[in-house]
Design a protein around this motif. Structure first.
Motif, PDB file in Angstrom:
ATOM      1  N   UNK A 117      -3.414  -5.214 -10.550  1.00  0.00           N
ATOM      2  CA  UNK A 117      -2.991  -5.866 -11.871  1.00  0.00           C
ATOM      3  C   UNK A 117      -2.566  -5.219 -12.979  1.00  0.00           C
ATOM      4  N   UNK A 118      -1.328  -5.033 -13.158  1.00  0.00           N
ATOM      5  CA  UNK A 118      -0.851  -4.281 -14.336  1.00  0.00           C
ATOM      6  C   UNK A 118       0.605  -3.818 -13.728  1.00  0.00           C
ATOM      7  N   UNK A 119       1.304  -3.073 -14.454  1.00  0.00           N
ATOM      8  CA  UNK A 119       2.452  -2.516 -14.390  1.00  0.00           C
ATOM      9  C   UNK A 119       2.553  -1.550 -13.470  1.00  0.00           C
ATOM     10  N   UNK A 120       3.399  -1.283 -12.515  1.00  0.00           N
ATOM     11  CA  UNK A 120       3.296   0.041 -11.475  1.00  0.00           C
ATOM     12  C   UNK A 120       4.994   0.589 -11.950  1.00  0.00           C
ATOM     13  N   UNK A 121       4.873   1.918 -12.230  1.00  0.00           N
ATOM     14  CA  UNK A 121       6.121   2.496 -12.463  1.00  0.00           C
ATOM     15  C   UNK A 121       5.721   4.040 -12.551  1.00  0.00           C
ATOM     16  N   UNK A 122       6.734   4.902 -11.923  1.00  0.00           N
ATOM     17  CA  UNK A 122       6.656   6.237 -11.721  1.00  0.00           C
ATOM     18  C   UNK A 122       5.430   6.529 -10.917  1.00  0.00           C
ATOM     19  N   UNK A 123       5.157   5.874  -9.857  1.00  0.00           N
ATOM     20  CA  UNK A 123       3.885   6.243  -8.921  1.00  0.00           C
ATOM     21  C   UNK A 123       2.598   5.773  -9.652  1.00  0.00           C
ATOM     22  N   UNK A 124       2.505   5.318 -10.947  1.00  0.00           N
ATOM     23  CA  UNK A 124       1.273   5.013 -11.719  1.00  0.00           C
ATOM     24  C   UNK A 124       1.157   3.371 -12.058  1.00  0.00           C
ATOM     25  N   UNK A 125      -0.116   2.909 -11.616  1.00  0.00           N
ATOM     26  CA  UNK A 125      -0.451   1.587 -11.911  1.00  0.00           C
ATOM     27  C   UNK A 125      -1.249   1.447 -13.323  1.00  0.00           C
ATOM     28  N   UNK A 126      -0.657   1.005 -14.376  1.00  0.00           N
ATOM     29  CA  UNK A 126      -1.342   0.981 -15.893  1.00  0.00           C
ATOM     30  C   UNK A 126      -1.968  -0.389 -15.535  1.00  0.00           C
ATOM     31  N   UNK A 174     -17.010   3.413   6.825  1.00  0.00           N
ATOM     32  CA  UNK A 174     -15.989   3.578   5.732  1.00  0.00           C
ATOM     33  C   UNK A 174     -14.621   3.394   6.239  1.00  0.00           C
ATOM     34  N   UNK A 175     -14.337   3.045   7.220  1.00  0.00           N
ATOM     35  CA  UNK A 175     -12.770   3.246   8.021  1.00  0.00           C
ATOM     36  C   UNK A 175     -11.947   2.062   7.451  1.00  0.00           C
ATOM     37  N   UNK A 176     -12.579   0.944   6.899  1.00  0.00           N
ATOM     38  CA  UNK A 176     -11.876  -0.045   6.448  1.00  0.00           C
ATOM     39  C   UNK A 176     -11.219   0.181   5.206  1.00  0.00           C
ATOM     40  N   UNK A 177     -12.390   0.989   4.206  1.00  0.00           N
ATOM     41  CA  UNK A 177     -11.808   1.085   2.830  1.00  0.00           C
ATOM     42  C   UNK A 177     -10.846   2.356   3.066  1.00  0.00           C
ATOM     43  N   UNK A 178     -10.856   3.347   3.975  1.00  0.00           N
ATOM     44  CA  UNK A 178     -10.040   4.247   4.204  1.00  0.00           C
ATOM     45  C   UNK A 178      -8.618   3.660   4.435  1.00  0.00           C
ATOM     46  N   UNK A 179      -8.675   2.599   5.271  1.00  0.00           N
ATOM     47  CA  UNK A 179      -7.313   1.962   5.731  1.00  0.00           C
ATOM     48  C   UNK A 179      -6.674   1.527   4.465  1.00  0.00           C
ATOM     49  N   UNK A 180      -7.287   0.789   3.773  1.00  0.00           N
ATOM     50  CA  UNK A 180      -6.725   0.065   2.509  1.00  0.00           C
ATOM     51  C   UNK A 180      -6.388   1.100   1.549  1.00  0.00           C
ATOM     52  N   UNK A 181      -7.186   2.075   1.208  1.00  0.00           N
ATOM     53  CA  UNK A 181      -6.578   3.333   0.340  1.00  0.00           C
ATOM     54  C   UNK A 181      -5.134   3.952   1.087  1.00  0.00           C
ATOM     55  N   UNK A 182      -5.101   4.099   2.153  1.00  0.00           N
ATOM     56  CA  UNK A 182      -3.856   4.531   2.760  1.00  0.00           C
ATOM     57  C   UNK A 182      -2.689   3.654   2.447  1.00  0.00           C
ATOM     58  N   UNK A 183      -2.974   2.293   2.509  1.00  0.00           N
ATOM     59  CA  UNK A 183      -1.968   1.490   2.265  1.00  0.00           C
ATOM     60  C   UNK A 183      -1.459   1.289   0.709  1.00  0.00           C
ATOM     61  N   UNK A 184      -2.390   1.502   0.069  1.00  0.00           N
ATOM     62  CA  UNK A 184      -2.251   1.645  -1.752  1.00  0.00           C
ATOM     63  C   UNK A 184      -1.378   2.780  -1.773  1.00  0.00           C
ATOM     64  N   UNK A 185      -1.539   4.034  -1.157  1.00  0.00           N
ATOM     65  CA  UNK A 185      -0.825   5.067  -1.388  1.00  0.00           C
ATOM     66  C   UNK A 185       0.522   4.861  -0.846  1.00  0.00           C
ATOM     67  N   UNK A 186       0.765   4.076   0.672  1.00  0.00           N
ATOM     68  CA  UNK A 186       2.167   3.923   1.114  1.00  0.00           C
ATOM     69  C   UNK A 186       3.001   2.865  -0.096  1.00  0.00           C
ATOM     70  N   UNK A 187       2.207   2.315  -0.631  1.00  0.00           N
ATOM     71  CA  UNK A 187       2.995   1.424  -1.689  1.00  0.00           C
ATOM     72  C   UNK A 187       3.777   2.241  -2.999  1.00  0.00           C
ATOM     73  N   UNK A 188       3.184   3.499  -2.581  1.00  0.00           N
ATOM     74  CA  UNK A 188       3.985   4.384  -3.929  1.00  0.00           C
ATOM     75  C   UNK A 188       2.948   4.645  -5.180  1.00  0.00           C
ATOM     76  N   UNK A 189       1.778   4.121  -5.052  1.00  0.00           N
ATOM     77  CA  UNK A 189       0.921   4.376  -6.309  1.00  0.00           C
ATOM     78  C   UNK A 189       0.025   5.527  -5.982  1.00  0.00           C
ATOM     79  N   UNK A 190       0.181   6.544  -7.004  1.00  0.00           N
ATOM     80  CA  UNK A 190      -0.599   7.777  -6.770  1.00  0.00           C
ATOM     81  C   UNK A 190      -1.686   7.860  -7.953  1.00  0.00           C
ATOM     82  N   UNK A 191      -1.706   6.963  -8.870  1.00  0.00           N
ATOM     83  CA  UNK A 191      -2.410   7.299  -9.906  1.00  0.00           C
ATOM     84  C   UNK A 191      -2.745   5.827 -10.348  1.00  0.00           C
ATOM     85  N   UNK A 192      -4.244   5.565 -10.796  1.00  0.00           N
ATOM     86  CA  UNK A 192      -4.428   4.130 -11.217  1.00  0.00           C
ATOM     87  C   UNK A 192      -5.047   4.659 -12.601  1.00  0.00           C
TER      88      UNK A 192
END
Length: 536
Positions: A117-126, A174-192
């Motif tokens: 929920x917010x703008x994604x740019x330069x690897x960051x989610x505002x 915690x395997x499911x949460x780890x899986x979803x976290x890796x997917x977030x990183x794969x979408x290019x998000x490195x900073x929330x």
């Protein structure tokens, strides 16, 4: 097991604290011994070996019900009090799981999405990441490499009710949460540059259901602490899971001499510190205790933030903060991550095999959601609709929770027959039958009948209810029940239900003895079925 009352002695307190156990070493069940010689519908007497069990003095003040039906002919093979209402214990789960299986389908999968929920740019989610809880029972925490769910005969959810018997599965909770976290990183998000929110509004809390399920479930919303003995006089060693910054452990368990009593307790303070104390015998096996996760959404938020950090995604908000209020509108659009559950038949198998109380009550709530309601009580309308579809006589069935742990649960032996018939010949017949505990093989029947000719030939949901007796310090075994299928050979099955209500148990060994008796009755019924086939 469902229970109430104040215990005298560790084993009795454990029994009285249990919700609805149907597990190997505490399965209780029996038959009355003063009912004369019941006869089958064809006039033949009950197997004298069964009658001998029923005649034991321990059962003389209780009541026994028994029904065996040959579905090929409709013939009643054996019948005793078939239309008398009995306390069912966890055989209630047959009705709950059947309703959910019929409603959702065995192949149904639940999706847990994460939205940005917010703008994604330069690897960051505002803005915020929003994880929308979907009522996934296991969240990837029991999934084996082959895609099935792992379980043990005595599940970790029964660790405190069955001291020393429960076991952990090896999968990472915690395997499911780890899986979803890796997917977030794969979408290019490195900073929330915001927070993580767990939206658990799928259904409202319902204290009328014994386990009061939450839409957000991690590790059955329990913290596991596993103790291993060391040298007498020294502190025992321990591990705990799932580990997050939300909790820490203050460990005060001392190893004592071999043969000395083992008693370990775990409590969680308001500060998140888990205090584990007690004694552990030097010759004891690893000993599991649990403590509940009080705020599942806040716990999952912490665990997910830490999973994101492991995946290379930093979050500005502190991991141990409260779960923020979810957005007013339900997030939609393309999620940045999603966890897809195992097929429903796998969840059903877990619930039936280990008598998973939380899972059974969760099904009531998810049935309500399917009807467009957040009120879990509306799920009973779906269970009633299934009962009507299967042909269950409403005068012979009463249900007030999903698991079988409240006084409003009561069924006659005959009430099970339409349900068992419903699943006998449909496309899911084999899967449903094999989802049940199997004598000597799997689930909470694994430790009975291992050397019996009936091994692998009795498929049955088990049920137990026990309550504390403060007059004597004993336990009232209010119910032991079994209902399912007897393999008659040649692809033929008989339907059966056996239930006993009300006997006293003075020790844990007494309870185990009753458990063996009812398992033995099912063995003898199967041998009779195999010997007679399904002919008239």
């Amino acid at each position: 097991m469902a229970g109430s009352g104040r215990g005298r002695g560790a084993w009795r307190r454990a029994l009285a604290a249990g919700l609805c156990l149907c597990l190997p070493l505490l399965l209780t069940g029996a038959c009355t011994g003063t009912l004369g010689t019941p006869a089958r519908a064809d006039g033949a007497p009950i197997d004298p070996r069964i009658q001998q069990i029923m005649d034991k003095p321990v059962y003389r003040h209780g009541q026994f019900g028994l029904l065996v039906v040959d579905p090929a002919t409709g013939r009643t093979v054996t019948s005793l009090n078939p239309e008398r209402l009995f306390v069912p214990g966890s055989t209630t789960k047959l009705f709950t799981v059947s309703s959910a299986w019929d409603t959702f389908g065995g192949a149904h999968r639940t999706t847990t999405p994460v939205y940005a929920r917010g703008r994604i740019g330069d690897g960051a989610l505002d803005g915020n990441l929003v994880l929308v809880a979907s009522g996934d029972l296991t969240m990837g925490g029991r999934t084996k490499p082959n895609g099935t769910l792992d379980y043990r005969p005595v599940d970790h959810t029964y660790a405190d009710a069955l001291p020393g018997l429960a076991q952990l599965t090896p999968e990472n909770p915690l395997a499911g949460l780890d899986d979803m976290a890796r997917q977030v990183r794969a979408r290019g998000i490195t900073h929330v540059r915001g927070d993580v929110v767990v939206d658990n509004r799928l259904f409202a809390p319902d204290p009328a259901l014994t386990t009061d399920p939450d839409p957000m479930i991690v590790n059955d919303n329990l913290i596991d602490i596993l103790s291993t003995p060391t040298t007498p006089g020294e502190r025992a060693s321990f591990t705990w899971r799932p580990r997050t910054a939300r909790n820490s452990v203050r460990y005060r368990v001392t190893t004592v001499a071999a043969g000395k009593p083992t008693a370990i307790t775990a409590t969680t303070g308001a500060d998140g510190v888990i205090t584990v104390s007690g004694t552990l015998a030097a010759d004891a096996d690893p000993w599991l205790v649990t403590t509940p996760i009080a705020d599942p959404a806040a716990f999952a938020r912490t665990a997910f933030i830490e999973a994101l950090e492991r995946a290379g995604v930093t979050v500005d908000a502190p991991a141990t903060g409260p779960d923020p209020a979810p957005p007013a509108d339900t997030p939609g659009g393309d999620p940045v991550a999603r966890l897809v559950s195992v097929p429903f038949e796998q969840e059903a198998t877990l619930i039936l095999k280990v008598s998973h109380n939380l899972g059974a009550d969760l099904m009531v709530c998810l049935l309500a959601v399917r009807r467009g309601s957040r009120n879990c009580q509306d799920g009973f309308a779906s269970i009633k609709a299934f009962d009507d579809k299967a042909g269950v006589d409403p005068a012979q069935a009463s249900q007030a929770d999903g698991e079988g742990g409240v006084p409003g649960d009561a069924f006659t032996p005959r009430a099970y027959m339409p349900l068992l018939t419903y699943w006998l010949n449909g496309p899911d017949a084999t899967r449903f039958r094999e989802a049940l505990p199997v004598l000597g093989v799997s689930g909470d029947l694994a430790l009975f009948g291992a050397d019996s000719p009936a091994r692998g030939k009795v498929f049955a949901k088990t049920g137990t209810r026990a309550d504390g007796n403060d007059l004597t310090g004993q336990v009232l075994v209010a119910s032991r029940a079994m209902a399912g299928y007897l393999d008659a050979g040649g692809g033929r099955y008989r339907l059966f239900a056996v239930v006993f209500n009300d006997s006293m148990a003075a020790t844990a060994d007494d309870v185990l003895s009753v458990a063996k008796d009812i398992a033995r009755i099912s063995e003898l019924l199967q041998q009779d079925a195999a010997g007679a086939g399904s002919g008239p």
